[in-house]
Design an enzyme around this catalytic site. Structure first.
Site, PDB file in Angstrom:
ATOM      1  N   TYR A 182     -59.442  -7.112 -87.463  1.00  0.00           N
ATOM      2  CA  TYR A 182     -59.992  -5.885 -88.068  1.00  0.00           C
ATOM      3  C   TYR A 182     -58.983  -4.757 -88.201  1.00  0.00           C
ATOM      4  O   TYR A 182     -59.333  -3.673 -88.630  1.00  0.00           O
ATOM      5  CB  TYR A 182     -61.226  -5.398 -87.291  1.00  0.00           C
ATOM      6  CG  TYR A 182     -61.042  -5.275 -85.794  1.00  0.00           C
ATOM      7  CD1 TYR A 182     -60.405  -4.182 -85.239  1.00  0.00           C
ATOM      8  CD2 TYR A 182     -61.521  -6.262 -84.934  1.00  0.00           C
ATOM      9  CE1 TYR A 182     -60.231  -4.075 -83.875  1.00  0.00           C
ATOM     10  CE2 TYR A 182     -61.354  -6.168 -83.562  1.00  0.00           C
ATOM     11  CZ  TYR A 182     -60.709  -5.081 -83.037  1.00  0.00           C
ATOM     12  OH  TYR A 182     -60.530  -4.978 -81.690  1.00  0.00           O
ATOM     13  N   LYS A 183     -57.725  -4.998 -87.817  1.00  0.00           N
ATOM     14  CA  LYS A 183     -56.712  -3.944 -87.951  1.00  0.00           C
ATOM     15  C   LYS A 183     -56.020  -4.104 -89.304  1.00  0.00           C
ATOM     16  O   LYS A 183     -56.635  -3.907 -90.334  1.00  0.00           O
ATOM     17  CB  LYS A 183     -55.777  -3.994 -86.744  1.00  0.00           C
ATOM     18  CG  LYS A 183     -56.525  -3.602 -85.469  1.00  0.00           C
ATOM     19  CD  LYS A 183     -55.766  -3.815 -84.197  1.00  0.00           C
ATOM     20  CE  LYS A 183     -56.615  -3.370 -83.004  1.00  0.00           C
ATOM     21  NZ  LYS A 183     -56.136  -3.889 -81.737  1.00  0.00           N
TER      22      LYS A 183
ATOM     23  N   PHE B 103     -51.973  -3.346 -73.599  1.00  0.00           N
ATOM     24  CA  PHE B 103     -53.358  -3.012 -73.950  1.00  0.00           C
ATOM     25  C   PHE B 103     -54.270  -3.475 -72.806  1.00  0.00           C
ATOM     26  O   PHE B 103     -54.148  -4.598 -72.330  1.00  0.00           O
ATOM     27  CB  PHE B 103     -53.731  -3.712 -75.262  1.00  0.00           C
ATOM     28  CG  PHE B 103     -55.011  -3.222 -75.864  1.00  0.00           C
ATOM     29  CD1 PHE B 103     -55.075  -2.003 -76.520  1.00  0.00           C
ATOM     30  CD2 PHE B 103     -56.168  -3.982 -75.753  1.00  0.00           C
ATOM     31  CE1 PHE B 103     -56.266  -1.557 -77.066  1.00  0.00           C
ATOM     32  CE2 PHE B 103     -57.363  -3.531 -76.299  1.00  0.00           C
ATOM     33  CZ  PHE B 103     -57.411  -2.319 -76.963  1.00  0.00           C
TER      34      PHE B 103
ATOM     35  N   ASP C  27     -49.480 -11.329 -78.067  1.00  0.00           N
ATOM     36  CA  ASP C  27     -50.598 -10.664 -78.731  1.00  0.00           C
ATOM     37  C   ASP C  27     -50.053  -9.973 -79.974  1.00  0.00           C
ATOM     38  O   ASP C  27     -49.223  -9.059 -79.874  1.00  0.00           O
ATOM     39  CB  ASP C  27     -51.260  -9.660 -77.764  1.00  0.00           C
ATOM     40  CG  ASP C  27     -52.541  -9.066 -78.339  1.00  0.00           C
ATOM     41  OD1 ASP C  27     -52.643  -8.952 -79.582  1.00  0.00           O
ATOM     42  OD2 ASP C  27     -53.429  -8.700 -77.547  1.00  0.00           O
TER      43      ASP C  27
ATOM     44  N   ARG D 242     -51.899   9.491 -82.850  1.00  0.00           N
ATOM     45  CA  ARG D 242     -51.413   8.202 -83.365  1.00  0.00           C
ATOM     46  C   ARG D 242     -51.705   8.123 -84.861  1.00  0.00           C
ATOM     47  O   ARG D 242     -52.828   8.373 -85.297  1.00  0.00           O
ATOM     48  CB  ARG D 242     -52.134   7.086 -82.600  1.00  0.00           C
ATOM     49  CG  ARG D 242     -51.533   5.728 -82.780  1.00  0.00           C
ATOM     50  CD  ARG D 242     -52.162   4.738 -81.816  1.00  0.00           C
ATOM     51  NE  ARG D 242     -53.532   4.419 -82.187  1.00  0.00           N
ATOM     52  CZ  ARG D 242     -54.121   3.232 -81.974  1.00  0.00           C
ATOM     53  NH1 ARG D 242     -53.449   2.274 -81.372  1.00  0.00           N
ATOM     54  NH2 ARG D 242     -55.355   3.028 -82.333  1.00  0.00           N
TER      55      ARG D 242
HETATM   56  C1  LIG Z   1     -57.008  -4.230 -80.781  1.00  0.00           C
HETATM   57  C2  LIG Z   1     -56.416  -5.051 -79.681  1.00  0.00           C
HETATM   58  C3  LIG Z   1     -57.180  -5.997 -79.006  1.00  0.00           C
HETATM   59  C4  LIG Z   1     -58.637  -6.141 -79.345  1.00  0.00           C
HETATM   60  O1  LIG Z   1     -59.295  -7.056 -78.561  1.00  0.00           O
HETATM   61  P1  LIG Z   1     -60.812  -7.422 -78.924  1.00  0.00           P
HETATM   62  O2  LIG Z   1     -61.143  -8.476 -77.983  1.00  0.00           O
HETATM   63  O3  LIG Z   1     -60.802  -7.881 -80.353  1.00  0.00           O
HETATM   64  O4  LIG Z   1     -61.623  -6.187 -78.771  1.00  0.00           O
HETATM   65  C5  LIG Z   1     -56.566  -6.762 -78.042  1.00  0.00           C
HETATM   66  N1  LIG Z   1     -55.261  -6.602 -77.748  1.00  0.00           N
HETATM   67  C6  LIG Z   1     -54.492  -5.688 -78.385  1.00  0.00           C
HETATM   68  C7  LIG Z   1     -53.067  -5.535 -78.027  1.00  0.00           C
HETATM   69  C8  LIG Z   1     -55.061  -4.879 -79.348  1.00  0.00           C
HETATM   70  O5  LIG Z   1     -54.326  -3.963 -79.961  1.00  0.00           O
END
Ligand SMILES: *Cc1c(COP(=O)(O)O)cnc(C)c1O
Length: 426
Positions: free
Chosen positions: A226-227, A130, A201, A385
């Site tokens: 939030y997921k 990501f 992560d 997705r």
């Molecule tokens: C959704 C997600 C994030 C989100 O990071 P924020 O700082 O909360 O915006 C980070 N890493 C991964 C792998 C994600 O899927």
């Protein structure tokens, strides 16, 4: 397995998690397959937020920091999340965003490697990780003045690149794009054999797939609220540090670099010198977002009420059904499975590469099936997705989603100007 719609309704009748759908305020007529990006609104959240705002804030005013437990909320919700990821209650705290927590955790891991040999200078990550994870790692190499460098390799080559030059392995457990899941325990073990530490992560894992951080002897981890945790847009994230590392940080008297006052051992002494708290509180920086934490707690409670193992069992069934039905009913329509076929190697989502993936997804959304679109590297076709959050997605939803996909593709309904315009958020 050749199922029809009635067969899917039958699966829902036998689904032990079916009642949990009622814990959500879902809009009518939408098959929501995007809970991996933004979890839906839990039924309990609005009333809880009203209570926090009107009673605790409105009436209790500043006294609510103590009287309503605001000051403990980040630890309390962290302790609940700990139960979902195989961590001890005192190893997890809610704070900041995932990006900020990554910065803190990665910096702490590198600082723990300070006495490693000079050639041990690599932060090893995955090329398709990501973007925020890679951006933070890039920024960290500058913060540490060039002492470390970032090496990114294809996901299936990670194990091959872990060696005594590796300081930290920084990986996302379930890939945001493909849904491919790394073997967290195996890669952590390999990292430790090479003298490296791990930062995981868990953004696409927490609340969807079992994670056993203690069993894997994982070092640091971060994740998103939030997921699959249904904490609401921009919910606070969490950070985990193994107790042994918290103790080492204490013994060496070093702090994570965002050493704000709420990570101090006694914030209300207002001392001029920073002295980090003993435990996971040292990963707090500033004042926690109390209202957002209340929403996050409602979301985490929806997951705890079901339990991770039953969620995983249903998630595997849902994703397998989707893959099977797409294969049976959408053959020849240009969809290429971009998610591992083997259930043990995927998280709770299924993705397809498809030419014109963007307008196809917009047409699907207009048809009442919400998934999302992710661009692919270097001009490759984009990705459709679909996330399958087992708390509220039904088997009949899977059927209806595949039917909608088939109709949109077979009838060419996606090929209209109104589906072409890009939006700011995909
Ligand atoms: C959704 C997600 C994030 C989100 O990071 P924020 O700082 O909360 O915006 C980070 N890493 C991964 C792998 C994600 O899927």
């Amino acid at each position: 397995m050749a199922l029809d719609r009635a067969g899917c309704l039958g699966l829902d009748l036998r689904d032990p998690l079916a009642d949990h759908r009622r814990a959500f305020a879902l809009p009518e007529g939408v098959v929501y397959l995007d809970g991996n990006s933004l979890g839906p609104l839990p039924a309990a959240t609005a009333a809880r937020l009203r209570q926090v705002v009107e009673r605790e804030w409105g009436h209790g005013l500043i006294g609510s920091w103590s009287d309503a437990g605001w000051i403990d909320a980040a630890r309390r919700v962290g302790a609940k999340i700990a139960r979902l990821i195989g961590a001890a209650e005192d190893e997890v705290i809610c704070a900041d965003s995932t990006s900020v927590n990554l910065f803190k955790a990665l910096a702490a891991a590198l600082r723990l490697q300070h006495n490693a040999a000079p050639g041990c200078d690599v932060i090893l990550s995955e090329r398709g990780n990501f973007p925020t994870d890679l951006y933070i790692a890039q920024a960290i190499t500058e913060v540490f003045g060039g002492r470390y460098r970032l090496l990114t390799v294809p996901g299936d080559e990670i194990a091959y690149h872990i060696d005594d030059g590796t300081a930290v392995v920084l990986l996302t457990h379930v890939d945001y794009r493909s849904g491919r899941m790394h073997d967290l325990a195996d890669l952590t073990h390999r990292a430790h054999l090479a003298g490296a530490l791990t930062v995981w992560d868990l953004s696409h894992s927490t609340g969807a797939v079992p994670v056993d951080l203690a069993g894997a002897r994982a070092d640091f981890a971060v994740g998103c609220g939030y997921k699959y945790l249904n904490g609401g847009p921009g919910a606070p994230a969490f950070v985990y540090a193994a107790r042994r590392h918290l103790q080492a940080m204490q013994a060496d008297r070093f702090a994570q670099p965002l050493a704000g006052w709420l990570g101090h051992r006694a914030p209300f002494d207002f001392a001029a010198e920073y002295e980090p708290a003993d435990g996971i509180e040292r990963f707090a920086a500033g004042t926690p977002p109390v209202i957002a934490l209340a929403a996050l707690e409602c979301g985490v409670d929806t997951v705890l009420a079901a339990g991770v193992e039953p969620l995983r069992a249903k998630s595997v069934q849902l994703t397998q059904l989707f893959i099977d039905l797409v294969e049976q009913r959408c053959a020849g329509l240009g969809l290429e499975l971009a998610t591992p076929r083997e259930a043990a190697l995927r998280g709770s989502q299924v993705c397809y590469a498809r030419e014109d993936a963007w307008p196809v997804m917009q047409a699907l959304i207009a048809r009442g099936v919400t998934g999302d679109y992710r661009s692919a590297d270097g001009g490759a076709p984009g990705i459709l997705r679909f996330g399958f959050a087992p708390l509220y997605v039904r088997f009949v939803d899977v059927w209806d989603a595949v039917e909608a996909l088939r109709e949109v593709l077979a009838g060419g309904a996606w090929d209209q100007p109104r589906f072409m315009a890009r939006r700011a958020v995909t």
